[in-house]
Design an enzyme around this catalytic site. Structure first.
Site, PDB file in Angstrom:
ATOM      1  N   ASP A  14       0.851  -1.185   0.000  1.00 45.44           N
ATOM      2  CA  ASP A  14       0.000   0.000   0.000  1.00 45.44           C
ATOM      3  C   ASP A  14       0.889   1.239   0.000  1.00 45.44           C
ATOM      4  O   ASP A  14       1.063   1.913   1.018  1.00 45.44           O
ATOM      5  CB  ASP A  14      -0.928  -0.016   1.230  1.00 45.44           C
ATOM      6  N   LYS A  36       0.858  -8.206  -2.341  1.00 44.68           N
ATOM      7  CA  LYS A  36      -0.513  -7.784  -2.639  1.00 44.68           C
ATOM      8  C   LYS A  36      -0.524  -6.366  -3.194  1.00 44.68           C
ATOM      9  O   LYS A  36       0.037  -5.456  -2.589  1.00 44.68           O
ATOM     10  CB  LYS A  36      -1.359  -7.854  -1.359  1.00 44.68           C
ATOM     11  N   ASP A  63      -5.702  -7.124  -5.185  1.00 43.43           N
ATOM     12  CA  ASP A  63      -6.777  -6.850  -4.221  1.00 43.43           C
ATOM     13  C   ASP A  63      -7.701  -5.794  -4.826  1.00 43.43           C
ATOM     14  O   ASP A  63      -7.720  -4.646  -4.406  1.00 43.43           O
ATOM     15  CB  ASP A  63      -6.157  -6.374  -2.904  1.00 43.43           C
ATOM     16  N   LYS A  65     -11.029  -6.088  -5.040  1.00 42.50           N
ATOM     17  CA  LYS A  65     -12.340  -6.092  -4.358  1.00 42.50           C
ATOM     18  C   LYS A  65     -13.453  -5.766  -5.355  1.00 42.50           C
ATOM     19  O   LYS A  65     -14.177  -4.778  -5.219  1.00 42.50           O
ATOM     20  CB  LYS A  65     -12.346  -5.109  -3.193  1.00 42.50           C
ATOM     21  N   LEU A  66     -13.591  -6.635  -6.351  1.00 45.72           N
ATOM     22  CA  LEU A  66     -14.578  -6.381  -7.409  1.00 45.72           C
ATOM     23  C   LEU A  66     -16.006  -6.497  -6.873  1.00 45.72           C
ATOM     24  O   LEU A  66     -16.314  -7.381  -6.068  1.00 45.72           O
ATOM     25  CB  LEU A  66     -14.396  -7.381  -8.560  1.00 45.72           C
ATOM     26  N   ASP A  68     -19.653  -5.552  -9.115  1.00 42.72           N
ATOM     27  CA  ASP A  68     -20.303  -4.822 -10.212  1.00 42.72           C
ATOM     28  C   ASP A  68     -21.306  -5.768 -10.854  1.00 42.72           C
ATOM     29  O   ASP A  68     -21.560  -6.855 -10.327  1.00 42.72           O
ATOM     30  CB  ASP A  68     -19.214  -4.353 -11.219  1.00 42.72           C
ATOM     31  N   THR A 119     -12.310  -6.014   7.652  1.00 44.08           N
ATOM     32  CA  THR A 119     -11.879  -6.054   9.059  1.00 44.08           C
ATOM     33  C   THR A 119     -11.883  -4.666   9.705  1.00 44.08           C
ATOM     34  O   THR A 119     -11.654  -4.532  10.901  1.00 44.08           O
ATOM     35  CB  THR A 119     -10.470  -6.680   9.194  1.00 44.08           C
ATOM     36  N   ARG A 210       0.926  -2.081   7.009  1.00 46.00           N
ATOM     37  CA  ARG A 210       1.707  -1.065   7.707  1.00 46.00           C
ATOM     38  C   ARG A 210       2.727  -1.556   8.731  1.00 46.00           C
ATOM     39  O   ARG A 210       3.817  -0.968   8.801  1.00 46.00           O
ATOM     40  CB  ARG A 210       0.744  -0.030   8.336  1.00 46.00           C
TER      41      ARG A 210
HETATM   42  O1  C5P Z   1      -1.816  -1.947   6.955  1.00 45.95           O
HETATM   43  P1  C5P Z   1      -2.691  -3.117   7.256  1.00 45.95           P
HETATM   44  O2  C5P Z   1      -1.929  -4.300   7.818  1.00 45.95           O
HETATM   45  O3  C5P Z   1      -3.909  -2.746   8.055  1.00 45.95           O
HETATM   46  O4  C5P Z   1      -3.195  -3.583   5.793  1.00 45.95           O
HETATM   47  C1  C5P Z   1      -4.156  -4.568   5.601  1.00 45.95           C
HETATM   48  C2  C5P Z   1      -4.369  -4.781   4.140  1.00 45.95           C
HETATM   49  O5  C5P Z   1      -5.391  -5.761   3.975  1.00 45.95           O
HETATM   50  C3  C5P Z   1      -4.810  -3.550   3.366  1.00 45.95           C
HETATM   51  O6  C5P Z   1      -4.184  -3.610   2.105  1.00 45.95           O
HETATM   52  C4  C5P Z   1      -6.315  -3.728   3.214  1.00 45.95           C
HETATM   53  O7  C5P Z   1      -6.799  -3.180   2.021  1.00 45.95           O
HETATM   54  C5  C5P Z   1      -6.447  -5.249   3.184  1.00 45.95           C
HETATM   55  N1  C5P Z   1      -7.736  -5.786   3.596  1.00 45.95           N
HETATM   56  C6  C5P Z   1      -8.281  -5.587   4.857  1.00 45.95           C
HETATM   57  N2  C5P Z   1      -9.499  -6.126   5.187  1.00 45.95           N
HETATM   58  C7  C5P Z   1     -10.152  -6.875   4.322  1.00 45.95           C
HETATM   59  C8  C5P Z   1      -9.615  -7.084   3.045  1.00 45.95           C
HETATM   60  C9  C5P Z   1      -8.389  -6.534   2.728  1.00 45.95           C
HETATM   61  O8  C5P Z   1      -7.671  -4.922   5.686  1.00 45.95           O
HETATM   62  N3  C5P Z   1     -11.291  -7.447   4.694  1.00 45.95           N
END
Ligand code: C5P
Length: 234
Positions: A14, A36, A63, A65-66, A68, A119, A210
């Site tokens: 990210d 990812k 990732d 996340k489609l 539509d 989450t 992160r």
């Molecule tokens: O920085 P962090 O560890 O919170 O990143 C979590 C990653 O997982 C992010 O790229 C976020 O988009 C992804 N994600 C998520 N929850 C989901 C699906 C994907 O946090 N349910």
């Protein structure tokens, strides 16, 4: 499934640009199984980067996340499978969307993962959407729907992993974001869990962003996650 501990670590790239992402990958080294590429990077050249990395033999997780209409989801999935990606996320809210993704991947090896409930959401956020169900039962219901549609697995928090494992069987992939080392910052995540608890609960892969990408030493941070995964598997 015989995966090495490092194969189970998915690092979320990210970051704003492919240059930043390549820099981070060079810093992290070999301790990571899957990279990812999410929405931020996809809209800044991440699609080309994904093609390049997949062609070099890396496992790439798109990732996207489609969500539509079926025709659009199906065609987008077909394009993503041609990029050489290994994993793709699709929102797991309805069967029409998920069946369209299954049709779109055709005979490719692309693994489809349903996003059950983000989450970052909790019960009050679901209520805002008019959903009276609590996150745990909604996640479980959506996981079972994803499985019946032909999906390979789900994205779900560690809190729901054990129930999904019981309901969906040993081969259904559980990919868990919201992973934090004990005592570290949750950031915008709510349903968080430590690596060892998530693996013990049945997660196959952990998604970490992160805590690795913003660490002073991303390589050592990634190694700490792999070590904790390894200990939990013993
Ligand atoms: O920085 P962090 O560890 O919170 O990143 C979590 C990653 O997982 C992010 O790229 C976020 O988009 C992804 N994600 C998520 N929850 C989901 C699906 C994907 O946090 N349910």
């Amino acid at each position: 499934m015989s995966l090495e501990p490092s194969d189970r670590l998915i690092v979320a790239l990210d970051v704003p640009s492919p240059e930043d992402a390549f820099e981070l990958i060079a810093e992290i080294g070999n301790s990571v199984g899957v990279y990812k590429i999410g929405l931020e990077l996809l809209f800044a050249g991440g699609d080309e980067m994904a093609r390049e990395m997949a062609a070099q033999g890396n496992q790439i997780f798109i990732d996207a996340k489609l969500l539509d209409t079926p025709n659009t989801v199906s065609r987008a999935t077909a394009n993503i499978s041609e990029m050489g990606a290994e994993f793709l996320t699709v929102h797991g809210v309805d069967a029409k969307t998920m069946k369209a993704a299954v049709a779109g991947r055709g005979s490719s090896n692309l693994k489809l993962l349903a996003v059950t409930v983000l989450t970052s959401l909790e019960e009050s956020d679901l209520a805002e959407q008019g959903i009276g169900e609590d996150p745990a039962s909604l996640v479980l219901r959506r996981a079972e729907l994803a499985r019946s549609c032909g999906f390979d697995g789900v994205i779900a928090s560690g809190h729901e992993a054990a129930a999904i494992r019981t309901a969906c069987g040993p081969d259904f992939l559980i990919v868990t974001p919201g992973i934090r080392m004990g005592g570290s910052a949750a950031d915008d995540q709510v349903r968080i869990m430590t690596p060892s608890h998530a693996i013990s609960a049945g997660a196959d892969y952990l998604v970490v962003g992160r805590p690795i990408t913003r660490a002073d030493d991303p390589e050592s941070a990634a190694r700490d996650f792999v070590d904790e995964i390894e200990q939990a598997l013993v």
